[in-house]
Motif scaffolding. Structure first.
Motif, PDB file in Angstrom:
ATOM      1  N   SER A  23       0.842  -1.201   0.000  1.00 17.39           N
ATOM      2  CA  SER A  23       0.000   0.000   0.000  1.00 17.39           C
ATOM      3  C   SER A  23       0.870   1.242   0.000  1.00 17.39           C
ATOM      4  N   TYR A  24       0.248   2.353  -0.369  1.00 20.69           N
ATOM      5  CA  TYR A  24       0.923   3.649  -0.354  1.00 20.69           C
ATOM      6  C   TYR A  24       0.344   4.449   0.802  1.00 20.69           C
ATOM      7  N   LEU A  25       1.212   4.951   1.660  1.00 30.83           N
ATOM      8  CA  LEU A  25       0.732   5.752   2.789  1.00 30.83           C
ATOM      9  C   LEU A  25       0.628   7.206   2.360  1.00 30.83           C
ATOM     10  N   VAL A  26      -0.580   7.745   2.423  1.00 21.51           N
ATOM     11  CA  VAL A  26      -0.799   9.149   2.044  1.00 21.51           C
ATOM     12  C   VAL A  26      -1.653   9.799   3.126  1.00 21.51           C
ATOM     13  N   GLY A  27      -1.089  10.811   3.765  1.00 21.95           N
ATOM     14  CA  GLY A  27      -1.831  11.547   4.799  1.00 21.95           C
ATOM     15  C   GLY A  27      -2.399  10.641   5.874  1.00 21.95           C
TER      16      GLY A  27
ATOM     17  N   LEU B 113      -3.362   3.591   0.988  1.00 21.66           N
ATOM     18  CA  LEU B 113      -4.051   3.413  -0.292  1.00 21.66           C
ATOM     19  C   LEU B 113      -3.617   2.099  -0.930  1.00 21.66           C
ATOM     20  N   ARG B 114      -4.580   1.473  -1.612  1.00 22.32           N
ATOM     21  CA  ARG B 114      -4.305   0.179  -2.226  1.00 22.32           C
ATOM     22  C   ARG B 114      -3.304   0.322  -3.374  1.00 22.32           C
ATOM     23  N   GLY B 115      -2.240  -0.480  -3.343  1.00 25.55           N
ATOM     24  CA  GLY B 115      -1.271  -0.518  -4.441  1.00 25.55           C
ATOM     25  C   GLY B 115      -1.354  -1.856  -5.144  1.00 25.55           C
TER      26      GLY B 115
ATOM     27  N   GLY C  59      -3.307  -3.887 -18.328  1.00 26.95           N
ATOM     28  CA  GLY C  59      -4.386  -3.346 -17.499  1.00 26.95           C
ATOM     29  C   GLY C  59      -4.498  -1.857 -17.781  1.00 26.95           C
ATOM     30  N   GLU C  60      -5.649  -1.290 -17.399  1.00 27.95           N
ATOM     31  CA  GLU C  60      -5.833   0.141 -17.630  1.00 27.95           C
ATOM     32  C   GLU C  60      -4.931   0.960 -16.714  1.00 27.95           C
ATOM     33  N   SER C  61      -4.940   2.268 -16.960  1.00 33.62           N
ATOM     34  CA  SER C  61      -4.155   3.170 -16.135  1.00 33.62           C
ATOM     35  C   SER C  61      -4.591   3.050 -14.675  1.00 33.62           C
ATOM     36  N   GLY C  62      -3.621   2.986 -13.782  1.00 37.21           N
ATOM     37  CA  GLY C  62      -3.927   2.907 -12.354  1.00 37.21           C
ATOM     38  C   GLY C  62      -4.160   1.496 -11.852  1.00 37.21           C
ATOM     39  N   SER C  63      -3.953   0.487 -12.713  1.00 37.66           N
ATOM     40  CA  SER C  63      -4.234  -0.888 -12.270  1.00 37.66           C
ATOM     41  C   SER C  63      -3.080  -1.489 -11.449  1.00 37.66           C
ATOM     42  N   GLY C  64      -1.946  -0.812 -11.400  1.00 36.71           N
ATOM     43  CA  GLY C  64      -0.844  -1.296 -10.556  1.00 36.71           C
ATOM     44  C   GLY C  64       0.311  -1.913 -11.320  1.00 36.71           C
ATOM     45  N   LYS C  65       0.350  -1.720 -12.629  1.00 45.60           N
ATOM     46  CA  LYS C  65       1.410  -2.333 -13.444  1.00 45.60           C
ATOM     47  C   LYS C  65       2.797  -1.795 -13.068  1.00 45.60           C
ATOM     48  N   SER C  66       2.891  -0.465 -12.953  1.00 45.05           N
ATOM     49  CA  SER C  66       4.193   0.111 -12.596  1.00 45.05           C
ATOM     50  C   SER C  66       4.556  -0.225 -11.153  1.00 45.05           C
ATOM     51  N   THR C  67       3.555  -0.226 -10.292  1.00 43.60           N
ATOM     52  CA  THR C  67       3.815  -0.569  -8.889  1.00 43.60           C
ATOM     53  C   THR C  67       4.435  -1.958  -8.820  1.00 43.60           C
ATOM     54  N   LEU C  68       3.877  -2.886  -9.572  1.00 43.47           N
ATOM     55  CA  LEU C  68       4.426  -4.248  -9.588  1.00 43.47           C
ATOM     56  C   LEU C  68       5.848  -4.247 -10.158  1.00 43.47           C
TER      57      LEU C  68
ATOM     58  N   LEU D 174      10.820   1.293  -5.021  1.00 39.83           N
ATOM     59  CA  LEU D 174       9.512   1.890  -4.771  1.00 39.83           C
ATOM     60  C   LEU D 174       9.649   3.276  -4.152  1.00 39.83           C
ATOM     61  N   PRO D 175       8.609   4.135  -4.326  1.00 44.37           N
ATOM     62  CA  PRO D 175       8.657   5.423  -3.641  1.00 44.37           C
ATOM     63  C   PRO D 175       8.671   5.226  -2.126  1.00 44.37           C
ATOM     64  N   LYS D 176       9.101   6.261  -1.414  1.00 48.12           N
ATOM     65  CA  LYS D 176       9.289   6.148   0.046  1.00 48.12           C
ATOM     66  C   LYS D 176       8.001   5.803   0.786  1.00 48.12           C
ATOM     67  N   ASN D 177       6.846   6.228   0.248  1.00 51.11           N
ATOM     68  CA  ASN D 177       5.593   5.989   0.976  1.00 51.11           C
ATOM     69  C   ASN D 177       4.987   4.610   0.683  1.00 51.11           C
ATOM     70  N   ALA D 178       5.712   3.775  -0.065  1.00 51.90           N
ATOM     71  CA  ALA D 178       5.179   2.427  -0.358  1.00 51.90           C
ATOM     72  C   ALA D 178       5.566   1.457   0.756  1.00 51.90           C
TER      73      ALA D 178
ATOM     74  N   ASP E  24       8.774  -1.226 -18.584  1.00 51.06           N
ATOM     75  CA  ASP E  24       7.485  -0.625 -18.229  1.00 51.06           C
ATOM     76  C   ASP E  24       7.045   0.308 -19.351  1.00 51.06           C
ATOM     77  N   GLU E  25       6.047  -0.109 -20.116  1.00 47.66           N
ATOM     78  CA  GLU E  25       5.522   0.648 -21.255  1.00 47.66           C
ATOM     79  C   GLU E  25       6.665   1.120 -22.165  1.00 47.66           C
ATOM     80  N   PRO E  26       7.525   0.210 -22.630  1.00 42.44           N
ATOM     81  CA  PRO E  26       8.712   0.659 -23.378  1.00 42.44           C
ATOM     82  C   PRO E  26       8.371   1.264 -24.734  1.00 42.44           C
TER      83      PRO E  26
ATOM     84  N   ASN F 282     -11.119   4.236  -7.166  1.00 43.08           N
ATOM     85  CA  ASN F 282      -9.981   4.978  -6.614  1.00 43.08           C
ATOM     86  C   ASN F 282      -9.246   4.132  -5.586  1.00 43.08           C
ATOM     87  N   ALA F 283      -7.929   4.423  -5.439  1.00 45.61           N
ATOM     88  CA  ALA F 283      -7.110   3.605  -4.547  1.00 45.61           C
ATOM     89  C   ALA F 283      -7.558   3.703  -3.084  1.00 45.61           C
ATOM     90  N   HIS F 284      -8.278   4.773  -2.729  1.00 45.33           N
ATOM     91  CA  HIS F 284      -8.696   4.899  -1.324  1.00 45.33           C
ATOM     92  C   HIS F 284     -10.087   4.311  -1.076  1.00 45.33           C
TER      93      HIS F 284
HETATM   94  P1  ATP Z   1      -0.407   3.679 -15.851  1.00 48.09           P
HETATM   95  O1  ATP Z   1      -0.923   2.804 -16.967  1.00 48.09           O
HETATM   96  O2  ATP Z   1      -1.101   5.009 -15.810  1.00 48.09           O
HETATM   97  O3  ATP Z   1       1.078   3.793 -15.836  1.00 48.09           O
HETATM   98  P2  ATP Z   1      -0.251   1.733 -13.692  1.00 48.09           P
HETATM   99  O4  ATP Z   1      -1.058   0.521 -13.977  1.00 48.09           O
HETATM  100  O5  ATP Z   1       1.204   1.678 -13.918  1.00 48.09           O
HETATM  101  O6  ATP Z   1      -0.900   2.970 -14.472  1.00 48.09           O
HETATM  102  P3  ATP Z   1       0.438   2.493 -11.002  1.00 48.09           P
HETATM  103  O7  ATP Z   1       1.291   3.657 -11.395  1.00 48.09           O
HETATM  104  O8  ATP Z   1       1.125   1.273 -10.521  1.00 48.09           O
HETATM  105  O9  ATP Z   1      -0.568   2.126 -12.163  1.00 48.09           O
HETATM  106  O10 ATP Z   1      -0.551   3.004  -9.888  1.00 48.09           O
HETATM  107  C1  ATP Z   1      -1.433   2.139  -9.179  1.00 48.09           C
HETATM  108  C2  ATP Z   1      -2.165   2.954  -8.136  1.00 48.09           C
HETATM  109  O11 ATP Z   1      -1.255   3.390  -7.132  1.00 48.09           O
HETATM  110  C3  ATP Z   1      -2.821   4.235  -8.685  1.00 48.09           C
HETATM  111  O12 ATP Z   1      -4.049   4.409  -8.032  1.00 48.09           O
HETATM  112  C4  ATP Z   1      -1.841   5.312  -8.311  1.00 48.09           C
HETATM  113  O13 ATP Z   1      -2.490   6.565  -8.144  1.00 48.09           O
HETATM  114  C5  ATP Z   1      -1.304   4.819  -6.987  1.00 48.09           C
HETATM  115  N1  ATP Z   1       0.070   5.297  -6.705  1.00 48.09           N
HETATM  116  C6  ATP Z   1       1.168   5.080  -7.429  1.00 48.09           C
HETATM  117  N2  ATP Z   1       2.251   5.645  -6.858  1.00 48.09           N
HETATM  118  C7  ATP Z   1       1.801   6.227  -5.722  1.00 48.09           C
HETATM  119  C8  ATP Z   1       2.434   6.953  -4.671  1.00 48.09           C
HETATM  120  N3  ATP Z   1       3.745   7.181  -4.646  1.00 48.09           N
HETATM  121  N4  ATP Z   1       1.633   7.400  -3.663  1.00 48.09           N
HETATM  122  C9  ATP Z   1       0.311   7.156  -3.659  1.00 48.09           C
HETATM  123  N5  ATP Z   1      -0.328   6.461  -4.588  1.00 48.09           N
HETATM  124  C10 ATP Z   1       0.400   6.002  -5.621  1.00 48.09           C
END
Ligand code: ATP
Ligand code: MG
Length: 341
Positions: free
Chosen positions: A16-20, A24-26, A44-53, A61-65, A182-184, A280-282
């Motif tokens: 998860s990502y800690l925000v405030g 939030l679900r990652g 997957g669509e934008s925001g599905s977690g591909k980059s997070t994975l 990962l970012p510091k808040n992950a 990642d999306e090369p 939304n992730a929250h």
């Molecule tokens: P895209 O196709 O737009 O690149 P993605 O599938 O790669 O999307 P991610 O970037 O992994 O998606 O994001 C997954 C979820 O995590 C999204 O809801 C995003 O807003 C959230 N997220 C990603 N990085 C952070 C962060 N540092 N802090 C809070 N939330 C984050």
């Protein structure tokens, strides 16, 4: 590492990502395996977690992950609990990454030659001459003619497609076991996209590199990948052989993704989208994450999270494909307005 253990095995990874003060679900319960020299497409669509994975694997990962649960076994070692120092030796040398925008990873004021030399110096004790020779070899391998001259150029002197080739050459300098891309190709036109994907798949054959390619377009990775992982709201919705996913998708989300593939749209036609929006992730998800947009929902879909069930060798997170889920129970007949059961 035992001989039959895959190069990469991720088990029930939740992040998860800690925000405030809120988490939030990652990622939620992500599982996958990738064998040596295999290609896995993650879609997957934008925001599905591909980059997070993608970033979770080398733990960039970012510091808040926060990794909450699960393991990331790479070559038999769990990266999820590994110290930063040990991770540094693995990153770059054994696991390399290529991003959508090569300009964000290439230093604008350093020649390509300097950057390719530095990438090797951090991990290998070889002379400057050997580093340059290796850089020339890799540039030739990615199809850049005049490799010697190109080494003395700066990133801005290359076109987008050439820069992506430079990035791929740089990432492969140390012959990594795993390349995460990642999306090369998403910043490139269709012809260049095809060339870059062909280039990546060529490396699997030549160097035995396992590749994880991320794309929002199933059409881009469908032909190149051996297996495909379909993600939605941080979860694995479907995971199986690429041919099965493309020709016989099981999950309604995969079916919807196939209908809106950008690479399949007719030129000049507007880009189709899946109706509704990604949660939304929250927002807490009670039942199936896709239920709000799915045309096949029954009450169980809104009430209970589906398991990732096995259908033969395939995996799918959908009540329809789990005979015990309740989805197949007596057809639900809506109670007419004004009557109570
Ligand atoms: P895209 O196709 O737009 O690149 P993605 O599938 O790669 O999307 P991610 O970037 O992994 O998606 O994001 C997954 C979820 O995590 C999204 O809801 C995003 O807003 C959230 N997220 C990603 N990085 C952070 C962060 N540092 N802090 C809070 N939330 C984050
Ligand atoms: Mg992304």
């Amino acid at each position: 590492m035992s001989a039959d253990e895959p190069l990469l095995a991720i088990e029930r990874l939740s992040l998860s990502y800690l925000v405030g003060g809120a988490a939030l679900r990652g990622l939620k319960d992500v599982c996958l395996t990738l064998g040596r020299g295999r290609i896995l497409g993650v879609v997957g669509e934008s925001g599905s977690g591909k980059s997070t994975l993608s970033f979770a694997i080398p733990r960039l990962l970012p510091k808040n992950a926060r990794i909450e649960e699960g393991s990331i076994r790479f070559a038999g070692i769990d990266l999820a609990g590994m110290s930063e120092k040990t991770l540094e030796t693995i990153r770059g040398a054994s696991i390399a990454m290529v991003f959508q925008d090569p300009l964000s990873s290439l230093h604008p004021c350093m020649t390509i030659g300097q950057q390719m030399s530095d990438a090797q110096r951090a991990h290998r004790r070889i002379s400057a001459r050997e580093r340059r020779a290796r850089a020339v070899e890799m540039l030739r391998l990615v199809g850049l003619a005049d490799a010697e001259q190109n080494l003395d150029r700066f990133p801005h002197q290359f076109s987008g497609g050439m820069r992506q080739r430079v990035m791929i050459a740089t990432s492969l300098l140390l012959q990594p076991d795993l390349l995460i891309a990642d999306e090369p190709t998403s910043a490139l036109d269709v012809v260049l996209q095809g060339q870059i994907i062909a280039l990546l798949t060529g490396f699997r054959e030549r160097l035995g590199t396992a590749i994880l390619i991320v794309s929002h377009d199933l059409g881009v990775v469908g032909d190149a990948a051996d297996d495909i992982l379909v993600m939605y709201a941080g979860e694995v919705m479907e995971y199986s052989g690429a041919g099965e996913i493309i020709h016989h998708p099981l999950h309604p989300y995969t079916q919807a993704l196939l209908r809106v593939m950008p690479s399949r749209r007719a030129r000049g036609r507007p880009l189709p989208t899946i109706p509704g929006r990604v949660p939304n992730a929250h927002e807490p998800i009670v039942g199936c994450a896709f239920a709000g947009r799915c045309e096949m929902t029954r009450s169980v879909c809104h009430a209970k999270r589906p398991d990732l069930s096995s259908v033969g060798a395939r995996k799918v997170r959908c009540h329809i494909h789990n005979p015990d889920s309740g989805w197949h129970d007596a057809l639900e007949i809506p109670v007419p307005a004004g009557l109570t059961a």
